[in-house]
Design a protein around this motif. Structure first.
Motif, PDB file in Angstrom:
ATOM      1  N   LEU A 135       0.835  -1.196   0.000  1.00 37.83           N
ATOM      2  CA  LEU A 135       0.000   0.000   0.000  1.00 37.83           C
ATOM      3  C   LEU A 135       0.877   1.256   0.000  1.00 37.83           C
ATOM      4  N   THR A 136       0.365   2.301  -0.606  1.00 35.74           N
ATOM      5  CA  THR A 136       1.034   3.596  -0.571  1.00 35.74           C
ATOM      6  C   THR A 136       0.273   4.514   0.370  1.00 35.74           C
ATOM      7  N   VAL A 137       0.967   5.017   1.378  1.00 35.73           N
ATOM      8  CA  VAL A 137       0.353   5.879   2.391  1.00 35.73           C
ATOM      9  C   VAL A 137       0.783   7.320   2.132  1.00 35.73           C
ATOM     10  N   TRP A 138      -0.196   8.197   2.089  1.00 32.63           N
ATOM     11  CA  TRP A 138       0.049   9.620   1.867  1.00 32.63           C
ATOM     12  C   TRP A 138      -0.439  10.375   3.090  1.00 32.63           C
ATOM     13  N   ARG A 139       0.440  11.120   3.725  1.00 37.85           N
ATOM     14  CA  ARG A 139       0.074  11.871   4.943  1.00 37.85           C
ATOM     15  C   ARG A 139      -0.644  13.151   4.528  1.00 37.85           C
ATOM     16  N   LYS A 140      -1.839  12.954   3.981  1.00 35.36           N
ATOM     17  CA  LYS A 140      -2.637  14.087   3.508  1.00 35.36           C
ATOM     18  C   LYS A 140      -4.080  13.638   3.364  1.00 35.36           C
ATOM     19  N   SER A 141      -4.988  14.488   3.801  1.00 38.94           N
ATOM     20  CA  SER A 141      -6.411  14.240   3.596  1.00 38.94           C
ATOM     21  C   SER A 141      -6.812  14.742   2.215  1.00 38.94           C
ATOM     22  N   LEU A 142      -7.728  14.030   1.569  1.00 37.32           N
ATOM     23  CA  LEU A 142      -8.217  14.469   0.262  1.00 37.32           C
ATOM     24  C   LEU A 142      -9.248  15.581   0.387  1.00 37.32           C
ATOM     25  N   LEU A 143      -9.726  15.838   1.612  1.00 36.74           N
ATOM     26  CA  LEU A 143     -10.721  16.879   1.827  1.00 36.74           C
ATOM     27  C   LEU A 143     -10.044  18.217   2.102  1.00 36.74           C
ATOM     28  N   PHE A 144     -10.628  19.265   1.607  1.00 36.49           N
ATOM     29  CA  PHE A 144     -10.098  20.607   1.849  1.00 36.49           C
ATOM     30  C   PHE A 144     -10.136  20.915   3.340  1.00 36.49           C
ATOM     31  N   ASN A 145      -9.056  21.462   3.856  1.00 35.17           N
ATOM     32  CA  ASN A 145      -8.949  21.831   5.262  1.00 35.17           C
ATOM     33  C   ASN A 145      -8.994  20.612   6.185  1.00 35.17           C
ATOM     34  N   GLY A 146      -8.704  19.441   5.621  1.00 35.77           N
ATOM     35  CA  GLY A 146      -8.682  18.232   6.427  1.00 35.77           C
ATOM     36  C   GLY A 146      -7.264  17.894   6.866  1.00 35.77           C
ATOM     37  N   ASN A 147      -7.150  17.012   7.827  1.00 34.04           N
ATOM     38  CA  ASN A 147      -5.865  16.595   8.375  1.00 34.04           C
ATOM     39  C   ASN A 147      -5.924  15.089   8.528  1.00 34.04           C
ATOM     40  N   GLY A 148      -5.128  14.353   7.764  1.00 36.02           N
ATOM     41  CA  GLY A 148      -5.253  12.916   7.866  1.00 36.02           C
ATOM     42  C   GLY A 148      -4.342  12.143   6.944  1.00 36.02           C
ATOM     43  N   PHE A 149      -4.860  10.998   6.470  1.00 31.84           N
ATOM     44  CA  PHE A 149      -4.122  10.088   5.605  1.00 31.84           C
ATOM     45  C   PHE A 149      -4.990   9.669   4.431  1.00 31.84           C
ATOM     46  N   THR A 150      -4.334   9.316   3.340  1.00 28.06           N
ATOM     47  CA  THR A 150      -4.988   8.706   2.199  1.00 28.06           C
ATOM     48  C   THR A 150      -4.125   7.519   1.783  1.00 28.06           C
ATOM     49  N   VAL A 151      -4.757   6.355   1.588  1.00 30.67           N
ATOM     50  CA  VAL A 151      -4.009   5.125   1.323  1.00 30.67           C
ATOM     51  C   VAL A 151      -4.502   4.484   0.031  1.00 30.67           C
ATOM     52  N   PHE A 152      -3.551   4.120  -0.842  1.00 28.31           N
ATOM     53  CA  PHE A 152      -3.867   3.517  -2.133  1.00 28.31           C
ATOM     54  C   PHE A 152      -3.298   2.104  -2.224  1.00 28.31           C
ATOM     55  N   ASP A 153      -3.933   1.283  -3.062  1.00 28.60           N
ATOM     56  CA  ASP A 153      -3.402  -0.048  -3.314  1.00 28.60           C
ATOM     57  C   ASP A 153      -2.357   0.011  -4.434  1.00 28.60           C
ATOM     58  N   ALA A 154      -1.869  -1.167  -4.843  1.00 33.03           N
ATOM     59  CA  ALA A 154      -0.813  -1.215  -5.849  1.00 33.03           C
ATOM     60  C   ALA A 154      -1.283  -0.734  -7.219  1.00 33.03           C
ATOM     61  N   LYS A 155      -2.610  -0.717  -7.440  1.00 38.17           N
ATOM     62  CA  LYS A 155      -3.162  -0.244  -8.704  1.00 38.17           C
ATOM     63  C   LYS A 155      -3.492   1.245  -8.679  1.00 38.17           C
ATOM     64  N   GLY A 156      -3.268   1.892  -7.554  1.00 44.21           N
ATOM     65  CA  GLY A 156      -3.569   3.313  -7.439  1.00 44.21           C
ATOM     66  C   GLY A 156      -4.985   3.601  -7.006  1.00 44.21           C
ATOM     67  N   ASN A 157      -5.694   2.590  -6.496  1.00 42.48           N
ATOM     68  CA  ASN A 157      -7.074   2.767  -6.057  1.00 42.48           C
ATOM     69  C   ASN A 157      -7.137   3.069  -4.561  1.00 42.48           C
ATOM     70  N   LEU A 158      -8.073   3.919  -4.185  1.00 42.38           N
ATOM     71  CA  LEU A 158      -8.234   4.314  -2.791  1.00 42.38           C
ATOM     72  C   LEU A 158      -8.692   3.131  -1.946  1.00 42.38           C
ATOM     73  N   VAL A 159      -8.040   2.927  -0.798  1.00 42.91           N
ATOM     74  CA  VAL A 159      -8.375   1.821   0.103  1.00 42.91           C
ATOM     75  C   VAL A 159      -8.818   2.323   1.478  1.00 42.91           C
ATOM     76  N   PHE A 160      -8.005   3.204   2.089  1.00 38.46           N
ATOM     77  CA  PHE A 160      -8.309   3.752   3.403  1.00 38.46           C
ATOM     78  C   PHE A 160      -8.197   5.271   3.362  1.00 38.46           C
ATOM     79  N   ARG A 161      -8.887   5.918   4.319  1.00 38.18           N
ATOM     80  CA  ARG A 161      -8.769   7.367   4.465  1.00 38.18           C
ATOM     81  C   ARG A 161      -8.983   7.775   5.919  1.00 38.18           C
ATOM     82  N   VAL A 162      -8.318   8.849   6.282  1.00 36.81           N
ATOM     83  CA  VAL A 162      -8.523   9.497   7.581  1.00 36.81           C
ATOM     84  C   VAL A 162      -8.706  10.969   7.296  1.00 36.81           C
ATOM     85  N   ASP A 163      -9.849  11.526   7.673  1.00 39.66           N
ATOM     86  CA  ASP A 163     -10.169  12.923   7.366  1.00 39.66           C
ATOM     87  C   ASP A 163     -10.591  13.639   8.636  1.00 39.66           C
TER      88      ASP A 163
END
Length: 243
Positions: free
Chosen positions: A34-62
């Motif tokens: 998995l690829t973990v990104w220390r960034k929320s996809l929501l504006f003004n959010g604080n969290g994580f965004t996690v993708f699988d090996a194909k680049g698809n969203l798997v987990f999020r923290v917002d």
């Protein structure tokens, strides 16, 4: 700029076909990278965004800068809560019981120990299924030892409440700040690993984008919860909890 975003058009299909075990509390059937990104996809959010090996969203923290309830919620791609992380509170009744049992001769020592415990409370957390508020699934505590140790933290399963978090535990060793650490079971078998993301096309990623490798049989959502708490304990970006 190197692409970190998921393939939004195939997120839902990919989750149904390949990642039902990851998002539903089961162990992954094969090694998941998995690829973990220390960034929320929501504006003004604080969290994580996690993708699988194909680049698809798997987990999020917002988590928003304001309005959170003192908890961190790990969600799947659709926003369904998978795990909720809360700081463990201090029970003053336990302190009074200890003082009564030990007697007045040990009162000063007990008070000193309780103050030390309060100082470490920020590094003791409970992990719950979904949005439950009772019967935590795991307890995670920062490793505290005056002697040199590779250990960063310890994760203990809970059975029937926060006071029953005993028995077999996982240990996290290495350096989270360098994104070079791993989760081991009691037999020192590696269950998950955090490592720097490889450079792509000459572009070197910083510490905000890294790999989470989950071995077969280990719950990837629990592995991600461990990542979140390592960020709370050792991260340089500040707490996910505000206010």
């Amino acid at each position: 700029m190197t692409k970190v975003h998921p393939n939004a058009s195939s997120v839902e299909a990919s989750l149904r076909e390949d990642f039902s075990g990851i998002c539903c509390g089961g162990g992954v059937p094969e090694t998941a990278v998995l690829t973990v990104w220390r960034k929320s996809l929501l504006f003004n959010g604080n969290g994580f965004t996690v993708f699988d090996a194909k680049g698809n969203l798997v987990f999020r923290v917002d988590n928003y800068a304001s309005g959170n309830k003192g908890e961190i919620v790990l969600m799947d791609a659709a926003g369904k809560p998978l795990l909720t992380i809360r700081r463990k509170g201090f029970d003053s009744n336990e302190e009074r019981d200890v003082i009564k049992k030990l007697g007045d001769l040990f009162w000063i020592l007990t008070r000193w120990c309780s103050r030390v415990q309060r100082l470490s409370l920020g590094d003791h957390w409970l992990i719950y299924d979904g949005e439950e508020a009772a019967n935590p699934r795991f307890s995670m505590r920062k490793h505290v030892n005056l002697l040199h140790s590779k250990a960063l933290a310890h994760v203990t399963p809970c059975h029937g409440g926060a006071k029953s978090c005993v028995g077999t535990r996982y240990e996290i060793e290495g350096s989270y700040s360098q994104r070079c650490c791993a989760v081991y079971d009691e037999r020192q078998r590696q269950l998950a690993e955090i490592r720097r993301k490889e450079a792509v096309g000459g572009v070197v990623f910083g510490v905000d984008v890294f790999r989470l490798i989950v071995e077969p049989g280990f719950d990837a959502s629990v592995a991600m919860a461990i990542v979140i708490l390592l960020e709370q304990m050792f991260g340089s970006r500040g707490s996910l909890l505000r206010g």
